[in-house]
Design a protein around this motif. Structure first.
Motif, short mmCIF file in Angstrom:
data_model
loop_
_atom_site.label_atom_id
_atom_site.label_comp_id
_atom_site.label_asym_id
_atom_site.label_seq_id
_atom_site.Cartn_x
_atom_site.Cartn_y
_atom_site.Cartn_z
N THR A 80 54.92 88.29 17.89
CA THR A 80 54.39 89.72 17.62
C THR A 80 52.90 89.75 17.14
O THR A 80 51.94 90.46 17.54
N ASN A 81 52.63 88.95 16.25
CA ASN A 81 51.12 88.85 15.86
C ASN A 81 50.11 88.40 16.89
O ASN A 81 49.15 88.76 16.97
N ILE A 82 50.66 87.32 17.71
CA ILE A 82 49.67 86.94 18.71
C ILE A 82 49.66 87.89 19.76
O ILE A 82 48.48 88.43 20.20
N PRO B 167 58.35 91.99 27.45
CA PRO B 167 59.65 90.95 27.64
C PRO B 167 59.18 89.37 28.09
O PRO B 167 59.56 88.68 27.76
N ASN B 168 58.11 89.73 28.97
CA ASN B 168 57.67 88.34 29.75
C ASN B 168 56.62 87.53 28.81
O ASN B 168 55.74 86.87 29.24
N PHE B 169 56.23 88.14 27.59
CA PHE B 169 55.00 87.75 27.01
C PHE B 169 55.08 86.39 26.61
O PHE B 169 54.11 85.65 26.63
N LEU B 170 56.18 85.90 26.30
CA LEU B 170 56.30 84.45 25.73
C LEU B 170 56.04 83.36 27.17
O LEU B 170 55.12 82.51 26.54
N SER B 171 56.61 83.69 28.19
CA SER B 171 56.44 83.07 29.02
C SER B 171 54.98 83.04 29.59
O SER B 171 54.26 82.10 30.18
N THR B 172 54.33 84.38 29.43
CA THR B 172 52.98 84.54 29.82
C THR B 172 52.04 83.38 28.73
O THR B 172 51.11 82.56 29.42
N ILE B 173 52.32 83.38 27.55
CA ILE B 173 51.41 82.61 26.99
C ILE B 173 51.82 81.06 26.85
O ILE B 173 51.04 80.12 26.95
#
Ligand SMILES: *[C@@H]1O[C@H](CO)[C@@H](O)[C@H](O)[C@H]1NC(C)=O
Ligand SMILES: *[C@@H]1O[C@H](CO)[C@@H](O)[C@H](O)[C@H]1NC(C)=O
Ligand SMILES: *[C@@H]1O[C@H](CO)[C@@H](O)[C@H](O)[C@H]1NC(C)=O
Ligand SMILES: *[C@@H]1O[C@H](CO)[C@@H](O)[C@H](O)[C@H]1NC(C)=O
Ligand SMILES: *[C@@H]1O[C@H](CO)[C@@H](O)[C@H](O)[C@H]1NC(C)=O
Ligand SMILES: *[C@@H]1O[C@H](CO)[C@@H](O)[C@H](O)[C@H]1NC(C)=O
Ligand SMILES: *[C@@H]1O[C@H](CO)[C@@H](O)[C@H](O)[C@H]1NC(C)=O
Length: 525
Positions: free
Chosen positions: A66-68, A39-45
């Protein structure tokens, strides 16, 4: 999870720890790829990109999340698999040498290559039997310094435009592949920084075109010279009614309007197509476009008229030509096979090699007697072996005024060819490009060090060994430029027959096998 900037341009250090420590160990790669991003992937990148906007994924839309995410998983695995140090924070090289099962799998992850981590400086995919077209996706890693794709079976054209984006590439190896020759690689400025050792047996060098024998022929139409070099593959069907002239319309039809799918080779002034004639016969069509002098056209047609008459089981068959508007074309039949060069890499037995030598020299002898104006260019790259083991000479030249010097040149070439049929593969390669040094080397080793000359993969009986020794002597006679007395091709042919059938020795003992001049030379050096 902490969000620090990873120098690899991938993700945060802690994020990878999470990946590798939990599912990575227990579940296989594919399983992980099926998980959605955390869930926090977007904020990570996003955070990563705030610190370093040069990361490859930064400017992509969030819909590609998802691809990233998947690309980071693949990166982590690939880094570990490559034994790259400090995975994956400073993922510096991809080493998939001799991993024929894994290499295609990783190549198929296009999402990974799209976001190729900037930290990767070197990619090695050599020795994997990779087939098909050049894997262009790896060129998305524009920052790499080193790329090794040697010892695969890649074919088709090189994506030159994409290559030129790799401004920092200083080490390239495309050797041992089967690329198609669209241009001389030497002529493209990007490739000038690499020497020939980057393209050995790749199909890309002028001197090296074994790839073509799978499929193709070459008739070079040399402007201004009344010489036609023909090479082609084929025999099978006879032309009906002896009609040899083709119209542009017929050729357009045969090649689906000269479609790209049917184009197999393209050079500066020439294109080769595979076409299907009205009667269903598959042919190769070599085309030269553009205006030429009427004298050239006359001479072209004159030469074609000769070549279509030459019929010998070991000489390529020219079916016809086209000379219309601004197009000249030569149509040839087509047959499957491999070049002698490629064939020798498979270490065929001595009797098969001898058969090739005999049949080639007999075909040359046929030309000498029946068609003295035609010369053939016998070389391991210009002769193919069909699936049935029959050799086929692919290059012919028509001379206006045949003379003895062209004849001795043919004999010299046959001598080199014969010696190459015998020599160890590594010797052949070492002296590739220098026939005279190759011949000198053999001459120097023929007595005391005969074993180092002969392909060690041939299992030779005592009789066969003696045949090989004599064949080497004949090869050296053919290549001895210092002898006054000129041999004819038929003489060479009967000498070889003697070697092959020892019972005939009595009848032809007029020929001398000894290579006096060269031995003399050796003594003085
Ligand atoms: C992303 O876009 C910004 C601004 O448009 C640009 O400065 C940056 O170089 C781009 N990054 C990449 C990796 O293309
Ligand atoms: C690769 O992963 C295994 C366990 O999954 C680990 O033991 C090994 O040290 C890792 N290798 C590298 C180079 O990180
Ligand atoms: C290439 O791969 C073959 C097996 O596929 C292996 O035997 C050989 O040692 C490899 N060669 C190199 C140079 O890694
Ligand atoms: C690199 O990836 C992009 C997609 O991001 C693609 O459009 C482009 O063709 C790729 N470049 C090469 C050389 O494959
Ligand atoms: C090549 O290296 C220079 C210096 O490190 C760098 O600035 C440049 O971006 C690199 N080129 C590519 C295509 O990555
Ligand atoms: C060709 O280049 C390679 C490295 O790129 C080098 O090791 C080799 O010595 C060069 N060979 C010649 C003949 O210059
Ligand atoms: C490329 O690979 C071939 C075969 O492994 C080798 O002989 C050649 O020296 C290599 N060339 C370069 C430039 O590394």
């Amino acid at each position: 999870m902490a969000t620090t900037v990873s120098p690899s341009g991938l993700l945060t250090i802690s994020f990878f720890h999470f990946l590798l420590s939990k599912p990575a160990v227990s579940s296989p790669l594919i399983d992980q790829l099926n998980h959605p991003p955390p869930p926090n992937f977007l904020s990570t990148i996003t955070n990563n990109c705030l610190h370093d906007s040069s990361l490859r994924y930064c400017n992509s839309t969030s819909s590609d999340l998802t691809n990233i995410f998947k690309s980071t998983i693949v990166a982590a695995h690939l880094c570990n698999l490559s034994n790259s140090p400090n995975c994956p924070t400073s993922f510096s090289f991809i080493d998939l040498r001799t991993r024929p099962k894994l290499a295609p799998l990783y190549l198929s992850f296009s999402f990974f290559w799209k976001y190729c981590p900037f930290s990767i400086k070197s990619i090695d995919l050599s020795n994997n039997s990779l087939a098909g077209p050049f894997p262009s996706q790896i060129l998305n890693c524009t920052q790499i310094h080193s790329l090794d794709l040697s010892h695969n079976m890649l074919s088709g054209f090189l994506p030159v435009d994409s290559f030129t984006l790799l401004t920092n590439l200083s080490n390239l190896n495309l050797s041992y592949n089967q690329f198609s020759h669209e241009f001389d690689v030497e002529a493209i400025s990007f490739f000038k920084r690499f020497n020939d050792s980057s393209f050995i047996h790749s199909g890309l060098l002028k001197s090296d075109r074994d790839y073509k024998f799978k499929m193709m022929t070459t008739i070079l139409l040399l402007v201004g010279v009344s010489v036609l070099i023909a090479s082609a593959i084929g025999c099978l069907v006879r032309r009906i009614g002896g009609r040899h002239k083709f119209s542009v319309r017929e050729l357009t039809k045969a090649t689906d309007g000269f479609s790209k799918e049917r184009l197999v080779e393209k050079r500066e002034k020439m294109e080769v197509y595979i076409g299907i004639l009205k009667d269903g016969e598959e042919v190769e069509i070599e085309i030269q476009r553009g205006k030429v002098s009427s004298e050239f056209r006359r001479s072209f047609v004159k030469d074609c008229r000769v070549l279509v008459k030459v019929r010998h089981k070991n000489i390529v068959k020219v079916l016809g030509w086209c000379d219309e508007m601004e197009m000249r074309a030569v149509v040839m039949e087509r047959e499957e096979g491999v070049s002698i060069e490629e064939w020798l890499m498979r270490s065929p037995p001595w009797k098969d090699r001898m058969k090739v030598a005999m049949e080639v020299v007999e075909a040359m002898s046929f030309l000498e007697e029946e068609w003295p104006q035609i010369r053939c260019d016998v070389k391991t790259t210009n002769v193919m072996v069909s699936e049935g083991g029959e050799p086929l000479i692919l290059k012919l030249k028509v001379h206006d005024h045949p003379n003895s010097s062209s004849s001795s040149r043919d004999i010299y070439k046959f001598g080199v060819f014969l010696l190459q049929l015998i020599a160890n593969n590594h010797i052949r390669e070492e002296f590739e490009g220098s026939e005279s040094r190759f011949v000198d080397w053999i001459a120097m080793h023929q007595h005391e060090k005969l074993r180092t000359v002969i392909d060690e993969k041939m299992k030779l009986s005592a009789t066969a060994h003696e045949q090989v020794r004599q064949a080497i002597e004949i090869g050296l006679i053919c290549t001895d430029l210092s002898t006054e007395k000129m041999l004819t091709v038929s003489q060479i042919s009967s000498m070889l027959r003697v070697v092959y059938m020892p019972s005939m020795i009595q009848s032809v003992n007029g020929h001398q096998y000894h290579h006096r001049t060269r031995n003399k030379k050796k003594e003085t050096t």
